[in-house]
Design an enzyme around this catalytic site. Sequence first.
Site, PDB file in Angstrom:
ATOM      1  CE1 TYR A  98      -3.815   2.286   0.217  1.00 16.51           C
ATOM      2  CE2 TYR A  98      -2.478   3.459   1.829  1.00 16.51           C
ATOM      3  CZ  TYR A  98      -3.564   3.412   0.975  1.00 16.51           C
ATOM      4  OH  TYR A  98      -4.405   4.494   0.879  1.00 16.51           O
ATOM      5  N   GLY A 157     -14.500   9.391   1.512  1.00 15.97           N
ATOM      6  CA  GLY A 157     -14.645   7.980   1.171  1.00 15.97           C
ATOM      7  C   GLY A 157     -14.992   7.776  -0.302  1.00 15.97           C
ATOM      8  CG  ASP A 165     -10.905   7.581  -2.581  1.00 16.76           C
ATOM      9  OD1 ASP A 165     -11.719   7.692  -1.646  1.00 16.76           O
ATOM     10  OD2 ASP A 165      -9.983   6.757  -2.567  1.00 16.76           O
ATOM     11  NE  ARG A 175      -7.125   2.388  -7.163  1.00 18.13           N
ATOM     12  CZ  ARG A 175      -7.466   2.558  -5.879  1.00 18.13           C
ATOM     13  NH1 ARG A 175      -8.548   1.988  -5.393  1.00 18.13           N
ATOM     14  NH2 ARG A 175      -6.747   3.316  -5.079  1.00 18.13           N
ATOM     15  CD  GLU A 180     -12.449  -1.144  -4.044  1.00 20.66           C
ATOM     16  OE1 GLU A 180     -11.638  -1.729  -4.810  1.00 20.66           O
ATOM     17  OE2 GLU A 180     -12.200  -0.075  -3.473  1.00 20.66           O
TER      18      GLU A 180
HETATM   19  C1  DGY Z   1      -7.143   4.390  -1.444  1.00 23.72           C
HETATM   20  O1  DGY Z   1      -5.962   4.265  -1.153  1.00 23.72           O
HETATM   21  O2  DGY Z   1      -7.590   4.207  -2.576  1.00 23.72           O
HETATM   22  C2  DGY Z   1      -8.106   4.701  -0.390  1.00 23.72           C
HETATM   23  O3  DGY Z   1      -9.372   4.923  -0.877  1.00 23.72           O
HETATM   24  C3  DGY Z   1      -7.677   5.816   0.497  1.00 23.72           C
HETATM   25  O4  DGY Z   1      -8.551   5.857   1.570  1.00 23.72           O
END
Ligand code: DGY
Length: 423
Positions: free
Chosen positions: A85, A160, A162, A195, A388
């Site tokens: 991450y 939340g 994004d 994304r 998701e």
């Molecule tokens: C991400 O890293 O995509 C998350 O949504 C951040 O909270």
Amino acid sequence: MDDQVLKSHDETARDILRANDRGGYTVPTAGLYPYQWNWDSVFAAMGFATFDRDRAWRELETLFDAQWPDGMVPHIVFRADEPSYFPGPSVWQANKGPLPSSGISQPPVAATVIRLLADLDPGRAERLFDPLDRWHRWFHAARDPDGIGVIAITHPWESGRDNLPDWDKPGDAIDVSGVGAYTRRDTSLVDNDQRPKKKDYDRYLALVQFGVDRGWDPARIAAETPFFVADPGITAILLRAERDLRAMAQTFGRDTAEIDARIARLEAGHERLWNAQAKAYVSRDTRTGELAPWATSASFLPLYAGVTARKAALLETLDGFAGAVRFTVPSFDPRSDLFDPLRYWRGPVWAMMNWMIADGLARCGEDTRAARIRSDTAKLIRQSGFAEYFGPVGAEPCGGGGFSWTAAIWLAWGLSDTKEGPC
Ligand code: DGY
């Protein structure tokens, strides 16, 4: 025959929660999100409550273990350093709480879920009452310092949601010149087209640096940040949470005067987010006063918060969304040019948003619309698994797989009683 085929969806959902359990807290999904996320965790608790009550309470308690002294409950709790991450704890440098964490918060769904579970163990619910009350108070002080009744976000991640188009224009004011080179991890795990774009990530990182430079002091951030955007999602979720906190205060024999005042402020504040042309509650850039010109899935959450004055217009907008896709509720207006059906918050359907929107509809007597949303959620999961998020036109499974909140919503909503079979 493949084991998966023989397993019921209920069993698969329970297995997902168990597999994502890291011992007292649940990751949203392995790899892509390897830490405890705030609202993910609260929804996971709803799922656990259907088969392991103790584990549900642990989930909530471990989240509050990370509460900062000023009351904030962070959006990510970093209990380990996970190379999968980015940006991790060394980038956030937010060391003001008892555990390493991010420096921002996330939609406060916790009081609502704790109230739902309170009957299972009133003692554990009561022990979380003061932490919840402090967190709510923090939201008002830190994210509505002028007391106007709308809650602002200081980072798109705080909402939340994004990469919602709502943050594009306010985000133009963010200076990204100091961001430098960085390596994203998310796009090595999930299709790039699902994304946020690099331009979004530059802004996300610039805002993290902005917080680091101000020692994550909420007063300084509110006063100095170029990005302070009132969000109908977080405002409605907090209002609903305040009502649930008030109900618990009554059960536990606590004074409700302060909560009542906060509720009254948020009820009045909602009007500031009403966009008559869009027929929706929308975000407002507090720096320019500009309202977003379009509706998003969060526009319907005021109904979940008990704000029904604009119900007829909101239903018209919701029907417009529903008429333009196969599966409701898309995260962004499918009739807009900016609608991007698979790209995260610019189009896809999210199960936990559906749960909140349908709950709001059912509360104000809109059972047919609520039933469609519930049934669409079940169809998406049956067709595409516990993803998701999902494409609202083609039901594509998007983002991470084996996702905790999708599994939790399946269980908590009892979706196994919806009709089997292809859609
Ligand atoms: C991400 O890293 O995509 C998350 O949504 C951040 O909270």
